[in-house]
Enzyme design. Structure first.
Site, PDB file in Angstrom:
ATOM      1  N   ASP A  76      54.319  64.732  -6.954  1.00 55.37           N
ATOM      2  CA  ASP A  76      55.190  65.807  -6.462  1.00 55.37           C
ATOM      3  C   ASP A  76      55.319  65.692  -4.944  1.00 55.37           C
ATOM      4  O   ASP A  76      54.338  65.822  -4.210  1.00 55.37           O
ATOM      5  CB  ASP A  76      54.573  67.155  -6.846  1.00 55.37           C
ATOM      6  CG  ASP A  76      55.471  68.339  -6.509  1.00 55.37           C
ATOM      7  OD1 ASP A  76      56.585  68.107  -6.004  1.00 55.37           O
ATOM      8  OD2 ASP A  76      55.050  69.484  -6.747  1.00 55.37           O
ATOM      9  N   ASP A 133      62.356  65.673  -6.913  1.00 57.18           N
ATOM     10  CA  ASP A 133      61.168  65.390  -6.099  1.00 57.18           C
ATOM     11  C   ASP A 133      59.874  65.260  -6.892  1.00 57.18           C
ATOM     12  O   ASP A 133      58.792  65.212  -6.317  1.00 57.18           O
ATOM     13  CB  ASP A 133      61.007  66.465  -5.024  1.00 57.18           C
ATOM     14  CG  ASP A 133      60.838  67.864  -5.611  1.00 57.18           C
ATOM     15  OD1 ASP A 133      61.150  68.041  -6.804  1.00 57.18           O
ATOM     16  OD2 ASP A 133      60.399  68.763  -4.885  1.00 57.18           O
ATOM     17  N   GLU A 134      59.969  65.225  -8.214  1.00 56.88           N
ATOM     18  CA  GLU A 134      58.770  65.100  -9.046  1.00 56.88           C
ATOM     19  C   GLU A 134      58.983  64.023 -10.112  1.00 56.88           C
ATOM     20  O   GLU A 134      60.094  63.852 -10.603  1.00 56.88           O
ATOM     21  CB  GLU A 134      58.450  66.417  -9.761  1.00 56.88           C
ATOM     22  CG  GLU A 134      58.269  67.619  -8.860  1.00 56.88           C
ATOM     23  CD  GLU A 134      58.031  68.887  -9.679  1.00 56.88           C
ATOM     24  OE1 GLU A 134      57.257  68.827 -10.657  1.00 56.88           O
ATOM     25  OE2 GLU A 134      58.622  69.923  -9.337  1.00 56.88           O
TER      26      GLU A 134
END
Length: 410
Positions: free
Chosen positions: A9, A105-106
């Site tokens: 993350d 974003d993960e």
């Protein structure tokens, strides 16, 4: 043998990307936000310094400024976020092709078969990934290491920023069970409230509930909750290179003023439906349902959806959106934002069961007429430009001429 799953993350992703261009602001409270004058004044992301003032994502800019008068606002650059997301996922794929992005974003990584080529333990391997992302991009990631996706996600949230947390068979009860149930993925506000109402506040308490009771309360979702809390999740990490099927297509808009009349609502819904319909046809997909999201001035949101006959026709999406609005919205409060989403997508048209009393012939004729009209409209727009032909409903109002937020869910 247990799998080795990582959840990576990126920390304060939007803000961190912006600070790459503004290193002089790194230690100051910074947030990424929309234009407050056009009512897109929402905090999209904040850095660690802003978090100390309890600045929250999705709150208004004026609320954030009240908490932190010295807050520095930067405009968003979505193309840069997409660029760095691709770079970071590219790093992950050098170690495994089982990389499943979860938002921009993960990502989950299944490194069960590959981590030992680079490190002695999964924890050491995660540290290699963390350091490499930082060295090559200037961005930091927090990584959870575990034997399933649910616990790996809890691990990446457990310690931030720029950290690695391992949740294994020996320590998961000590780490996971004291956490509040809302920390677990897929536990939304409604599920949280239902569980809180019967005295369930932690993941450990949830794990001790019977599967039968959870299934009686939540159906299939209850089974998922039981398995997730007890470390039984076995969902796979998908291959990064597999073609991702689009599951929904949405278009939303925040308005310059609160809308309080159907004469303003209908043009907005038509404009959004036109966007959705055009992208359905571009992707050669059909909607089998329509979802409407309504946001009020106090930021309260309601979301309603309904099944429809398979379609990619704007008029049918619009009619359904108007019906959903009429059945569920409260105009007396004013409407701040609307989002229309085509859901339950398919590549082929699917049938819908009709009543014995339906005039199928007339319905089919009407649908066929709409499809032919839509094809003609698309042809004119393709030849003369997207703005060459507009609905009269939209032309009569400038409410619909607001910047839109388009979404594809895969």
């Amino acid at each position: 043998m247990d799998r080795v799953i990582l959840h990576c993350d990126c920390n304060s992703f939007y803000a961190s990307v912006e600070l790459l261009s503004h290193p002089e602001l790194r230690d100051k409270p910074v947030a990424v936000g929309g234009d407050s004058e056009s009512r897109h004044g929402i905090i999209l992301a904040k850095n660690e310094a802003a978090k100390k003032y309890k600045v929250q994502t999705a709150e208004t800019i004026w609320q954030a400024k009240k908490k932190c008068p010295d807050l520095i606002l930067l405009p968003p650059h979505h193309e840069q976020y997409a660029k760095y997301s691709k770079i970071i996922n590219g790093i992950y794929t050098e170690y495994t092709d089982l990389v499943e992005p979860f938002g921009i974003d993960e990502s989950w990584l299944d490194v069960s078969s590959s981590y030992m080529m680079f490190a002695r333990t999964p924890f050491e391997f995660a540290q290699i990934i963390r350091k490499r992302v930082k060295e090559e991009t200037g961005l930091t990631v927090s990584i959870g290491v575990s034997f399933n996706k649910i616990f790996a996600k809890l691990g990446s949230d457990y310690k931030k920023p720029d950290a690695v947390t391992e949740i294994n068979r020996d320590n998961y009860k000590d780490i996971v069970y004291p956490l509040p149930i809302q920390d677990m993925i897929y536990v939304g506000k409604t599920t949280q409230k239902s569980l809180n109402d019967i005295g369930i506040f932690t993941i450990g308490q949830l794990a001790r509930m019977s599967q039968e009771l959870l299934e009686n309360m939540f159906g299939k979702h209850g089974t998922d909750l039981y398995r997730s809390a007890n470390g039984l999740d076995d969902s796979p990490v998908t291959n990064y290179y597999d073609e991702k099927e689009i599951k929904s297509v949405g278009s939303g808009s925040t308005f310059a003023k609160n809308l309080s009349e159907m004469g303003e609502i209908k043009p907005a819904l038509m404009s959004l439906s036109e966007d959705v319909g055009a992208r359905l046809r571009k992707n050669k997909m059909y909607a089998n349902g329509v979802q409407l999201r309504i946001k009020y001035p106090d930021f309260r949101v309601i979301q309603r959806q309904t099944k429809i006959h398979s379609t990619d026709v704007t008029a049918e999406i619009y009619d359904t959106a108007v019906k959903l609005f009429g059945e569920n919205a409260d105009l007396s409060e004013g409407i701040r934002a609307l989002t229309v989403t085509a859901i339950d997508l398919s590549k082929e048209k699917t049938g819908v069961q009709t009543s014995l009393f339906d005039d199928v012939t007339d319905a089919d004729k009407k649908r066929d007429k709409r499809e032919k009209l839509q094809s003609t409209i698309d042809g004119i727009r393709m030849k003369f430009g997207a703005d060459s032909l507009k609905s009269a409903t939209v032309i009569k109002s400038d409410v619909a001429k607001r910047p839109k937020t388009d979404s594809y869910k895969k």
